[in-house]
Design an enzyme around this catalytic site. Structure first.
Site, PDB file in Angstrom:
ATOM      1  CE  LYS A   1      -4.727 -10.321 -15.060  1.00  0.00           C
ATOM      2  NZ  LYS A   1      -4.007  -9.487 -14.079  1.00  0.00           N
ATOM      3  CG  ASN A   2      -3.981 -12.151 -11.106  1.00  0.00           C
ATOM      4  OD1 ASN A   2      -3.547 -11.447 -12.015  1.00  0.00           O
ATOM      5  ND2 ASN A   2      -5.042 -11.824 -10.381  1.00  0.00           N
TER       6      ASN A   2
ATOM      7  CB  CYS B   1      -5.154   1.208 -11.019  1.00  0.00           C
ATOM      8  SG  CYS B   1      -6.055  -0.018 -10.103  1.00  0.00           S
TER       9      CYS B   1
ATOM     10  NE  ARG C   1      -4.648  -2.678  -7.124  1.00  0.00           N
ATOM     11  CZ  ARG C   1      -4.769  -3.555  -8.120  1.00  0.00           C
ATOM     12  NH1 ARG C   1      -5.340  -3.189  -9.243  1.00  0.00           N
ATOM     13  NH2 ARG C   1      -4.334  -4.790  -7.988  1.00  0.00           N
TER      14      ARG C   1
ATOM     15  CG  ASP D   1      -9.554 -10.128  -9.216  1.00  0.00           C
ATOM     16  OD1 ASP D   1      -9.715  -8.945  -8.876  1.00  0.00           O
ATOM     17  OD2 ASP D   1      -8.427 -10.637  -9.409  1.00  0.00           O
TER      18      ASP D   1
ATOM     19  NE  ARG E   1      -4.284  -4.914 -17.553  1.00  0.00           N
ATOM     20  CZ  ARG E   1      -4.713  -4.820 -16.303  1.00  0.00           C
ATOM     21  NH1 ARG E   1      -5.693  -4.014 -16.006  1.00  0.00           N
ATOM     22  NH2 ARG E   1      -4.163  -5.514 -15.343  1.00  0.00           N
TER      23      ARG E   1
HETATM   24  C1  UD1 Z   1      -3.871  -8.992  -6.598  1.00  0.00           C
HETATM   25  C2  UD1 Z   1      -4.412  -9.432  -7.943  1.00  0.00           C
HETATM   26  C3  UD1 Z   1      -5.721  -8.697  -8.240  1.00  0.00           C
HETATM   27  C4  UD1 Z   1      -6.719  -8.926  -7.108  1.00  0.00           C
HETATM   28  C5  UD1 Z   1      -6.095  -8.575  -5.760  1.00  0.00           C
HETATM   29  C6  UD1 Z   1      -6.981  -8.930  -4.581  1.00  0.00           C
HETATM   30  C7  UD1 Z   1      -2.378  -9.949  -9.154  1.00  0.00           C
HETATM   31  C8  UD1 Z   1      -1.425  -9.574 -10.239  1.00  0.00           C
HETATM   32  N1  UD1 Z   1      -3.400  -9.102  -8.954  1.00  0.00           N
HETATM   33  O1  UD1 Z   1      -3.602  -7.600  -6.663  1.00  0.00           O
HETATM   34  O2  UD1 Z   1      -6.251  -9.217  -9.466  1.00  0.00           O
HETATM   35  O3  UD1 Z   1      -7.838  -8.103  -7.300  1.00  0.00           O
HETATM   36  O4  UD1 Z   1      -4.841  -9.280  -5.594  1.00  0.00           O
HETATM   37  O5  UD1 Z   1      -7.323 -10.267  -4.627  1.00  0.00           O
HETATM   38  O6  UD1 Z   1      -2.242 -10.985  -8.529  1.00  0.00           O
HETATM   39  N2  UD1 Z   1      -2.528  -2.874   0.049  1.00  0.00           N
HETATM   40  C9  UD1 Z   1      -1.939  -1.897   0.806  1.00  0.00           C
HETATM   41  N3  UD1 Z   1      -0.577  -1.822   0.817  1.00  0.00           N
HETATM   42  C10 UD1 Z   1       0.222  -2.700   0.128  1.00  0.00           C
HETATM   43  C11 UD1 Z   1      -0.404  -3.699  -0.624  1.00  0.00           C
HETATM   44  C12 UD1 Z   1      -1.784  -3.774  -0.652  1.00  0.00           C
HETATM   45  O7  UD1 Z   1      -2.619  -1.083   1.433  1.00  0.00           O
HETATM   46  O8  UD1 Z   1       1.459  -2.566   0.178  1.00  0.00           O
HETATM   47  C13 UD1 Z   1      -4.018  -2.972  -0.010  1.00  0.00           C
HETATM   48  C14 UD1 Z   1      -4.584  -2.709  -1.397  1.00  0.00           C
HETATM   49  O9  UD1 Z   1      -4.739  -1.334  -1.661  1.00  0.00           O
HETATM   50  C15 UD1 Z   1      -5.895  -3.455  -1.337  1.00  0.00           C
HETATM   51  C16 UD1 Z   1      -5.563  -4.667  -0.450  1.00  0.00           C
HETATM   52  O10 UD1 Z   1      -4.370  -4.312   0.242  1.00  0.00           O
HETATM   53  O11 UD1 Z   1      -6.859  -2.660  -0.709  1.00  0.00           O
HETATM   54  C17 UD1 Z   1      -5.326  -5.953  -1.188  1.00  0.00           C
HETATM   55  O12 UD1 Z   1      -4.484  -5.712  -2.292  1.00  0.00           O
HETATM   56  P1  UD1 Z   1      -3.463  -6.792  -2.851  1.00  0.00           P
HETATM   57  O13 UD1 Z   1      -3.797  -8.145  -2.357  1.00  0.00           O
HETATM   58  O14 UD1 Z   1      -2.068  -6.287  -2.617  1.00  0.00           O
HETATM   59  O15 UD1 Z   1      -3.758  -6.707  -4.405  1.00  0.00           O
HETATM   60  P2  UD1 Z   1      -2.703  -6.905  -5.546  1.00  0.00           P
HETATM   61  O16 UD1 Z   1      -1.660  -7.847  -5.096  1.00  0.00           O
HETATM   62  O17 UD1 Z   1      -2.301  -5.594  -6.117  1.00  0.00           O
END
Ligand code: UD1
Length: 430
Positions: free
Chosen positions: A22-23, A127, A132, A317, A409
């Site tokens: 999915k990701n 969420c 996030r 995850d 999902r």
């Molecule tokens: C992706 C995955 C999700 C997985 C996560 C971590 C997808 C669609 N989803 O989510 O399943 O759990 O990686 O492996 O690929 N953060 C910030 N600012 C930002 C971006 C991130 O503070 O602009 C923080 C987030 O709140 C979190 C951490 O960075 O604490 C990592 O998040 P991130 O790697 O961005 O997760 P996603 O890409 O949303």
């Protein structure tokens, strides 16, 4: 709303075909916005999130057709092919109604801005597992020359003269942040160096697809990606990488039920920190043609300590699912979650099934018990919901899982895949 009923206590035995990730599929789908040509994706999983993004892409003017492929060994349809074409983008706004259904919709921001010179995307909001924010996505695009302002809950981004390649160091590792910047940089003028990028296999899958679309990218699999921007990209056909989270989840299903599963499509390199941890718990793992055989038969499961980390560390995850397994392992386990601030919502539900767990800030301490007992429980987020399915598979008596939409999902054909391996599980439409 659907419910899933499980009668626990049956060791699973059989073959499970692991779906496409999915990701990986979601950013690959967003990449269709980078080209006027068709992008064809095969091995696309059958999931609600894929439909949410198709809906959004169609709203932007793209065309999308999804077709089912052949049937796998256990007679389930195996992989879908998704034909995407963003020849005419007629709208550059991703509305709140579409984005709120799935946070990963933020992935259209980078490609839309790079191709159209403007994009308006609803801020995803928090969420269940954490706040996030997407501040790093925004800072990175600003660094490439975009003018961005936030108003009425929307990100308004403009780069009328196009984006400009530059060095950008991510202050923390972000998966979708890396993907957004990577896609945008493919159409920027000049060279972009992205430093401290995420290294998840889904990122490498996206890099491979972008390269076959004509992008110039170096550094695949490392923490620095160097992108030579191109005037345009072309279409391609790309086969989506296997879902390492589904792979790890079914590996735990074999372990927790003291069964044995052949997980086709599974590779050790997809979950390098996870499998050694599973072996440390007492589970045996063997490479077989096209996959992995995971066995918990006659295993005496032992408690261990785990800390989640970005790839190649232990995946957040899979944290909820391994928590369920450690509930019935002998001795104590300490699990520390470093990625998200609120990712222990499965804990109170597992405790209702007899688990002994105490929470201490970012960590939970588990004291292994002999048995879990079936109960009515509630899914709170995608991965947490499968941890309750796993607990239900080993618990004495019946477990009833509510709010199954979380599961849909991210996991395709859950009941069919588990039933084919002997589980007593059924979905009740209420
Ligand atoms: C992706 C995955 C999700 C997985 C996560 C971590 C997808 C669609 N989803 O989510 O399943 O759990 O990686 O492996 O690929 N953060 C910030 N600012 C930002 C971006 C991130 O503070 O602009 C923080 C987030 O709140 C979190 C951490 O960075 O604490 C990592 O998040 P991130 O790697 O961005 O997760 P996603 O890409 O949303």
């Amino acid at each position: 709303m659907d419910k899933i009923h499980i009668q626990g206590g049956i060791p699973l035995k059989g073959v499970i075909q692991i779906a496409g990730a999915k990701n990986a599929t979601l950013p690959l789908m967003a990449a269709c916005l980078l080209t006027e040509d068709p992008l064809i994706l095969s091995n696309v999983p059958k999931l609600a999130d894929i439909h949410s993004l198709i809906h959004l892409l169609k709203d932007l003017g793209a065309e999308a057709t999804l077709t089912e492929e052949s049937t796998s060994s256990n007679s389930l349809p195996q992989g879908q092919t998704l034909n995407l074409s963003a020849k005419n983008i007629t709208n550059s706004k991703a509305s709140y109604d579409l984005v709120r259904k799935m946070r990963a919709s933020i992935l259209v921001l980078g490609p839309l801005l790079a191709r159209m010179g403007e994009a308006t995307v609803s801020l995803p909001g928090g969420c269940a597992i954490g706040t996030r924010p997407v501040d790093i996505h925004i800072k990175g695009l600003q660094h490439l020359g975009a003018e961005i302002f936030l108003e009425h809950g929307y990100i308004h981004a403009k780069a009328p003269q196009g984006l400009k390649g530059k060095d950008f160091t991510f202050p923390m590792v972000t998966v979708t942040g890396t993907e957004n910047l990577l896609m945008a940089a493919c159409l920027a003028k000049g060279t972009t160096r992205l430093i401290n990028v995420a290294r998840e296999p889904e990122i490498s899958d996206l890099v491979n697809c972008l390269i076959s679309m004509g992008a110039h990218i170096e550094g695949i699999g490392t923490d620095t990606l160097i992108i030579e921007g191109q005037k345009s990209l072309k279409g391609t056909h790309h086969h989506v990488v296997s879902d390492r989270i589904e792979l790890g989840t079914y590996a735990i299903a074999a372990a927790i039920t003291r069964g044995e599963l052949d997980l086709l499509g599974g590779k050790k390199s997809l979950i390098p920190s996870f499998l050694p941890k599973l072996e440390e718990i007492g589970v045996s793992i063997e490479e077989i043609p096209n996959g992995l055989r995971v066995s918990g038969k006659n295993a005496s499961l032992r408690g261990i300590d785990i800390t989640t980390d970005p790839f190649p560390g232990f995946p957040t995850d899979l944290q909820a699912q391994i928590t369920a397994l450690l509930c019935i392992a002998e001795g104590s386990s300490l699990i520390t979650e470093t990625i998200f601030e609120n990712r222990f919502m499965h804990v109170p539900e597992l405790m209702r099934m007899g688990a002994q767990i105490s929470t201490q800030g970012k960590s939970v301490m588990i004291r292994g018990v002999q048995n879990l007992v079936g109960a009515e429980v509630m899914a709170t987020d995608l991965r947490a919901s499968f941890s309750l399915v796993l607990a239900g598979l080993v618990a004495q008596g019946e477990t009833v899982l509510n709010r199954v939409y979380h599961l849909d999902r991210g996991y395709e054909y859950v009941e069919a895949k588990l039933r084919a391996c002997g589980a007593q599980i059924e979905r009740i439409h209420t």
